[in-house]
Scaffold this active site. Structure first.
Site, PDB file in Angstrom:
ATOM      1  N   GLU A 116       7.966  44.392 -32.836  1.00 23.33           N
ATOM      2  CA  GLU A 116       7.033  43.770 -31.926  1.00 23.33           C
ATOM      3  C   GLU A 116       5.630  44.674 -31.665  1.00 23.33           C
ATOM      4  O   GLU A 116       5.715  45.913 -32.079  1.00 23.33           O
ATOM      5  CB  GLU A 116       7.578  43.129 -30.846  1.00 23.33           C
ATOM      6  CG  GLU A 116       8.237  41.829 -30.871  1.00 23.33           C
ATOM      7  CD  GLU A 116       8.889  41.481 -29.470  1.00 23.33           C
ATOM      8  OE1 GLU A 116       8.695  41.941 -28.671  1.00 23.33           O
ATOM      9  OE2 GLU A 116       9.560  40.362 -29.751  1.00 23.33           O
ATOM     10  N   HIS A 231       0.208  37.119 -21.798  1.00 24.62           N
ATOM     11  CA  HIS A 231       0.692  37.281 -23.233  1.00 24.62           C
ATOM     12  C   HIS A 231      -0.427  36.561 -24.138  1.00 24.62           C
ATOM     13  O   HIS A 231      -1.250  35.579 -23.762  1.00 24.62           O
ATOM     14  CB  HIS A 231       1.940  36.245 -23.412  1.00 24.62           C
ATOM     15  CG  HIS A 231       2.631  36.349 -24.394  1.00 24.62           C
ATOM     16  ND1 HIS A 231       2.372  35.944 -25.778  1.00 24.62           N
ATOM     17  CD2 HIS A 231       3.684  37.128 -24.939  1.00 24.62           C
ATOM     18  CE1 HIS A 231       3.098  36.280 -26.814  1.00 24.62           C
ATOM     19  NE2 HIS A 231       4.026  37.057 -26.100  1.00 24.62           N
ATOM     20  N   ARG A 277      -0.454  44.317 -26.180  1.00 23.96           N
ATOM     21  CA  ARG A 277      -0.578  43.080 -25.611  1.00 23.96           C
ATOM     22  C   ARG A 277      -1.913  42.860 -24.829  1.00 23.96           C
ATOM     23  O   ARG A 277      -2.701  41.817 -25.254  1.00 23.96           O
ATOM     24  CB  ARG A 277       0.358  42.661 -24.656  1.00 23.96           C
ATOM     25  CG  ARG A 277       1.172  41.359 -25.024  1.00 23.96           C
ATOM     26  CD  ARG A 277       2.484  41.360 -24.272  1.00 23.96           C
ATOM     27  NE  ARG A 277       3.303  41.058 -25.196  1.00 23.96           N
ATOM     28  CZ  ARG A 277       4.694  40.770 -24.668  1.00 23.96           C
ATOM     29  NH1 ARG A 277       4.877  40.545 -23.419  1.00 23.96           N
ATOM     30  NH2 ARG A 277       5.674  40.559 -25.579  1.00 23.96           N
ATOM     31  N   HIS A 338       2.249  35.912 -17.878  1.00 18.62           N
ATOM     32  CA  HIS A 338       3.445  36.279 -18.495  1.00 18.62           C
ATOM     33  C   HIS A 338       4.514  36.979 -17.654  1.00 18.62           C
ATOM     34  O   HIS A 338       5.525  36.760 -17.465  1.00 18.62           O
ATOM     35  CB  HIS A 338       3.275  36.863 -19.829  1.00 18.62           C
ATOM     36  CG  HIS A 338       4.662  36.881 -20.785  1.00 18.62           C
ATOM     37  ND1 HIS A 338       5.336  35.760 -20.945  1.00 18.62           N
ATOM     38  CD2 HIS A 338       5.026  37.978 -21.124  1.00 18.62           C
ATOM     39  CE1 HIS A 338       6.484  36.196 -21.770  1.00 18.62           C
ATOM     40  NE2 HIS A 338       6.334  37.352 -21.799  1.00 18.62           N
ATOM     41  N   ARG A 373       3.523  46.623 -19.719  1.00 20.30           N
ATOM     42  CA  ARG A 373       4.964  46.626 -20.094  1.00 20.30           C
ATOM     43  C   ARG A 373       5.016  46.616 -21.877  1.00 20.30           C
ATOM     44  O   ARG A 373       4.151  45.757 -22.478  1.00 20.30           O
ATOM     45  CB  ARG A 373       5.801  45.557 -19.878  1.00 20.30           C
ATOM     46  CG  ARG A 373       7.266  45.255 -20.104  1.00 20.30           C
ATOM     47  CD  ARG A 373       7.681  43.991 -19.713  1.00 20.30           C
ATOM     48  NE  ARG A 373       7.166  42.830 -19.782  1.00 20.30           N
ATOM     49  CZ  ARG A 373       7.594  41.885 -20.912  1.00 20.30           C
ATOM     50  NH1 ARG A 373       8.745  42.336 -21.613  1.00 20.30           N
ATOM     51  NH2 ARG A 373       7.020  41.083 -21.109  1.00 20.30           N
TER      52      ARG A 373
HETATM   53  P1  FAD Z   1      14.564  35.723 -13.597  1.00 18.20           P
HETATM   54  O1  FAD Z   1      15.108  35.775 -14.981  1.00 18.20           O
HETATM   55  O2  FAD Z   1      13.337  35.268 -13.689  1.00 18.20           O
HETATM   56  O3  FAD Z   1      15.427  35.256 -12.710  1.00 18.20           O
HETATM   57  C1  FAD Z   1      14.846  34.845 -11.292  1.00 18.20           C
HETATM   58  C2  FAD Z   1      16.044  34.383 -10.392  1.00 18.20           C
HETATM   59  O4  FAD Z   1      15.367  34.153  -9.146  1.00 18.20           O
HETATM   60  C3  FAD Z   1      15.911  32.714 -10.994  1.00 18.20           C
HETATM   61  O5  FAD Z   1      17.361  32.421 -10.934  1.00 18.20           O
HETATM   62  C4  FAD Z   1      15.224  31.873  -9.918  1.00 18.20           C
HETATM   63  O6  FAD Z   1      15.682  30.670  -9.620  1.00 18.20           O
HETATM   64  C5  FAD Z   1      15.723  32.833  -8.816  1.00 18.20           C
HETATM   65  N1  FAD Z   1      14.732  32.598  -7.412  1.00 18.20           N
HETATM   66  C6  FAD Z   1      13.447  32.867  -7.312  1.00 18.20           C
HETATM   67  N2  FAD Z   1      13.022  32.481  -6.139  1.00 18.20           N
HETATM   68  C7  FAD Z   1      14.211  32.367  -5.428  1.00 18.20           C
HETATM   69  C8  FAD Z   1      14.309  32.156  -4.180  1.00 18.20           C
HETATM   70  N3  FAD Z   1      13.330  32.146  -3.241  1.00 18.20           N
HETATM   71  N4  FAD Z   1      15.670  32.085  -3.752  1.00 18.20           N
HETATM   72  C9  FAD Z   1      16.640  31.936  -4.506  1.00 18.20           C
HETATM   73  N5  FAD Z   1      16.552  32.326  -5.949  1.00 18.20           N
HETATM   74  C10 FAD Z   1      15.142  32.328  -6.406  1.00 18.20           C
HETATM   75  N6  FAD Z   1      11.365  39.724 -21.660  1.00 18.20           N
HETATM   76  C11 FAD Z   1      11.846  40.492 -22.915  1.00 18.20           C
HETATM   77  O7  FAD Z   1      12.216  41.657 -22.393  1.00 18.20           O
HETATM   78  N7  FAD Z   1      11.882  39.910 -24.073  1.00 18.20           N
HETATM   79  C12 FAD Z   1      11.449  38.732 -24.373  1.00 18.20           C
HETATM   80  O8  FAD Z   1      11.579  38.005 -25.468  1.00 18.20           O
HETATM   81  C13 FAD Z   1      10.761  37.863 -23.425  1.00 18.20           C
HETATM   82  N8  FAD Z   1      10.425  36.823 -23.610  1.00 18.20           N
HETATM   83  C14 FAD Z   1       9.956  36.059 -22.638  1.00 18.20           C
HETATM   84  C15 FAD Z   1       9.729  34.521 -22.661  1.00 18.20           C
HETATM   85  C16 FAD Z   1       9.245  33.848 -21.625  1.00 18.20           C
HETATM   86  C17 FAD Z   1       8.791  32.443 -21.869  1.00 18.20           C
HETATM   87  C18 FAD Z   1       9.221  34.362 -20.476  1.00 18.20           C
HETATM   88  C19 FAD Z   1       8.808  33.745 -19.212  1.00 18.20           C
HETATM   89  C20 FAD Z   1       9.509  35.739 -20.311  1.00 18.20           C
HETATM   90  C21 FAD Z   1       9.746  36.593 -21.095  1.00 18.20           C
HETATM   91  N9  FAD Z   1      10.321  37.868 -21.049  1.00 18.20           N
HETATM   92  C22 FAD Z   1      10.970  38.532 -22.062  1.00 18.20           C
HETATM   93  C23 FAD Z   1      10.388  38.329 -19.626  1.00 18.20           C
HETATM   94  C24 FAD Z   1      11.976  38.435 -19.237  1.00 18.20           C
HETATM   95  O9  FAD Z   1      12.322  37.355 -19.535  1.00 18.20           O
HETATM   96  C25 FAD Z   1      11.888  38.408 -17.599  1.00 18.20           C
HETATM   97  O10 FAD Z   1      10.809  39.485 -17.079  1.00 18.20           O
HETATM   98  C26 FAD Z   1      13.057  38.712 -17.156  1.00 18.20           C
HETATM   99  O11 FAD Z   1      14.172  37.555 -17.794  1.00 18.20           O
HETATM  100  C27 FAD Z   1      13.213  38.681 -15.908  1.00 18.20           C
HETATM  101  O12 FAD Z   1      14.706  38.708 -15.334  1.00 18.20           O
HETATM  102  P2  FAD Z   1      14.872  38.870 -13.707  1.00 18.20           P
HETATM  103  O13 FAD Z   1      16.397  38.625 -13.692  1.00 18.20           O
HETATM  104  O14 FAD Z   1      14.225  39.757 -12.971  1.00 18.20           O
HETATM  105  O15 FAD Z   1      14.214  37.226 -13.156  1.00 18.20           O
HETATM  106  C1  SIN Z   2       7.625  37.333 -26.760  1.00 16.17           C
HETATM  107  O1  SIN Z   2       8.755  36.806 -27.539  1.00 16.17           O
HETATM  108  O2  SIN Z   2       6.506  37.531 -27.296  1.00 16.17           O
HETATM  109  C2  SIN Z   2       7.943  37.824 -25.571  1.00 16.17           C
HETATM  110  C3  SIN Z   2       8.156  39.154 -25.546  1.00 16.17           C
HETATM  111  C4  SIN Z   2       8.317  39.806 -24.066  1.00 16.17           C
HETATM  112  O3  SIN Z   2       7.828  39.172 -23.046  1.00 16.17           O
HETATM  113  O4  SIN Z   2       8.873  40.999 -23.950  1.00 16.17           O
END
Ligand code: FAD
Ligand code: SIN
Length: 526
Positions: A116, A231, A277, A338, A373
């Site tokens: 990537e 993104h 990015r 993103h 990032r």
């Molecule tokens: P999240 O996985 O967002 O989880 C947050 C949780 O908190 C959820 O369960 C939500 O419901 C809960 N929540 C929120 N507010 C409250 C509240 N007030 N009360 C109770 N619960 C609450 N990163 C990579 O490294 N590789 C990738 O390929 C990649 N692709 C991505 C593709 C997309 C479409 C997106 C949106 C992001 C991507 N990212 C990727 C970024 C990555 O997915 C996120 O940064 C990461 O998953 C965040 O994890 P987290 O556990 O911090 O939060």
């Molecule tokens: C992507 O698949 O392009 C998202 C990867 C990331 O946000 O780290």
């Protein structure tokens, strides 16, 4: 105010994405754990992550090279200690996940790594082609379901943290019409990012910056809030969500073209389509302005059809649902909000400035991402720092007397009910303001216009208490709007993903991180 229930747990985790789930697994041998989550347990950014998870495990890779790439992407603002921890503890967290049943794609018997942007090695592990997040979430939820001491509360939205004498002793949860007072010895925020504050975002609906706003209201310090990653390639078509077209597609050879069909990335950066990015997003915006169009195209038509369907099955089928065939057509794309590099300031054990409150994952700012990032570093961050925040919380609880958990009055202030149409209108307008004025390219004038629009709404909503999810989200979103805008106004230079046309360079003082906190009614940047 009627409290329906008071509950006690040793550890409260708010959020069930990669960071919250990983933390819960670590905590359950030390006490009772409650994972409260706003929606279904799977509804999170984690679930929708496509490209993969970066980890230095391939034969051609080294931890030191992953470190260098991360530091370079962060544009001089990474916390080197946090990066060292991420890249060196990452392999262990991934191997453990594989041992728990994670099925990452393989070539023969060996794990398959892809490339990537801004990675100098192929180091991105992926699952089922483009459903890496779903696989990680599946494995963690399965593991959690075998652990007796972990309780899950779905559709339980955290409203506010309960803080007494500077110590976090739990949170108020809203579940349907019930208000639950949850007391805990330690609390971990794992609520993810804040993408929904922008009208164009790849983030799911639940990602409204709640954890950041709650921490801010409770006296927490937030850091680096001006650094929002856009993104470059989200699907663009009127009335259709900004569905992500993974960067891995450019890693596999996809090309960007403007609406005249011309390739352009080499004019902006020697790495072309695989430039960092923020560079690609700004290049796309420049081409859109130059050609007076709403989008550019992502062209995969020169790649083998069978390969595309196999490598990107979810993207292929989702685009087809919207009548776009990635194997035959150029796909209209433009940038979308993103990821947020900033968040609740923590040390490398997840500790915040509020005693008893920890944070991990996208809600937190350890400084691991600096100003920008590196792609696919955040799933790894959730695993590594979810684990570490859990240990931070365990050590804290073992060191400290448990808080006195008498039945306390935790809600004070005026409770306001807002009409849902009014909420949706204000929400829509503010998301548009953020997109237009605090987006990929900013300047003092646009930021001041945004601030003037946001401030009166913030002043009104921050004084009252809401007890319905939509209004609460609005209150949280307007808080995050203000934190991002104020930080972006204060940073008078361009660094990482923060780009200002009135301060296009790194002017003296650019290395300083901006922190932001609540002071009575006002906010203070320090
Ligand atoms: P999240 O996985 O967002 O989880 C947050 C949780 O908190 C959820 O369960 C939500 O419901 C809960 N929540 C929120 N507010 C409250 C509240 N007030 N009360 C109770 N619960 C609450 N990163 C990579 O490294 N590789 C990738 O390929 C990649 N692709 C991505 C593709 C997309 C479409 C997106 C949106 C992001 C991507 N990212 C990727 C970024 C990555 O997915 C996120 O940064 C990461 O998953 C965040 O994890 P987290 O556990 O911090 O939060
Ligand atoms: C992507 O698949 O392009 C998202 C990867 C990331 O946000 O780290």
């Amino acid at each position: 105010m009627h409290i329906s229930e008071t509950i006690h747990t040793d550890y409260l985790i708010i959020g069930s994405g990669v960071a919250g789930l990983r933390a819960s697994i670590e905590l359950c041998s030390k006490g009772n754990v409650l994972v409260a989550t706003k929606d279904l347990p799977t509804e999170s950014s984690t679930e929708y992550a496509q490209g993969g998870v970066a980890v230095a495990l391939s034969d051609e890779d080294e931890i030191g090279i992953h470190f260098e790439d991360t530091i370079k992407a962060g544009d001089g603002l990474c916390n080197e200690e946090a990066v060292k921890i991420l890249v060196s503890e990452g392999p262990e967290r991934i191997i453990e996940l594989i041992n728990w049943g994670a099925e990452f794609d393989k070539e023969g018997l060996k794990l398959s790594f892809t490339l990537e942007a801004a990675h100098s090695r192929k180091r991105i592990l992926h699952a089922h082609g483009d459903s890496t997040g779903r696989e990680i979430e599946r494995v963690l939820i399965k593991k959690v379901s075998t652990m007796r001491k972990i309780k899950k509360a779905s559709f339980a939205m955290a409203v506010d943290l309960i803080v007494e004498e500077g110590r976090c002793i739990g949170a108020l949860l809203l579940r349907g019409k019930e208000i639950i007072k949850c007391f805990s010895k330690a609390t971990i925020l794992a609520t993810g990012g804040a993408g929904q504050v922008y009208s164009r975002t790849t983030n799911p609906r639940v990602i409204t910056g709640d954890g950041m706003a709650m921490a801010f209201r409770a006296g927490g310090y937030l850091k680096d809030m001006e650094f929002v990653q856009f993104h470059p390639t989200a699907l663009y078509a009127p009335g259709i969500p900004a569905f992500l077209l993974s960067e891995a597609m450019r890693g596999e050879g996809a090309i960007l073209r403007n609406i005249n069909g011309e390739t352009f990335m080499k004019n902006y950066h020697p790495l072309g389509e695989l430039a960092p990015r923020d560079v690609v997003s700004r290049a796309i915006v420049s081409e859109m302005i130059k050609t007076q169009s709403t989008h550019v195209y992502l062209d995969l038509t020169h790649l083998d059809e069978h390969f595309l369907k196999q490598r990107f099955p979810t993207i292929y089928s989702t685009c087809l649902k919207f009548n776009f065939d990635i194997t035959k057509q150029w796909i209209p794309v433009s940038p979308a909000a993103h990821f947020i590099m900033g968040g609740v300031e923590t040390d490398t054990d997840g500790r915040t400035n509020i005693e008893g409150l920890f944070a991990a994952g996208e809600v937190a700012c350890t400084g691991v991402h600096g100003g920008n990032r590196l792609a696919s570093n955040s799933l790894l961050e959730g695993l590594v720092y979810g684990y570490r925040a859990a240990h931070g919380a365990i050590n804290y609880v073992e060191d400290k007397q448990p808080p006195s958990l008498n039945d306390k009055e935790v809600i004070s202030g005026e409770i306001l009910y807002m009409d849902s149409d009014e909420i949706m209108n204000v929400r829509k307008e503010l998301r548009q303001t953020m997109w237009e004025r605090v987006g990929v390219i900013r300047c003092g004038e646009s930021l001041s216009m945004a601030k003037n629009r946001i401030t009166p709404v913030y002043d009104k909503l921050s004084k009252v208490i809401f007890l319905d999810p939509l209004a609460l989200e609005l209150k949280n979103m307007i808080t995050v709007d203000l934190l991002i805008t104020e930080s972006a106004l204060a940073r008078k230079n361009s660094v990482g993903a923060h780009y200002r046309t009135d301060y296009k360079e790194k002017f003296p003082g650019w290395e300083k991180h901006l922190k932001i906190r609540k002071r009575d009614r006002y906010i203070e940047i320090f």
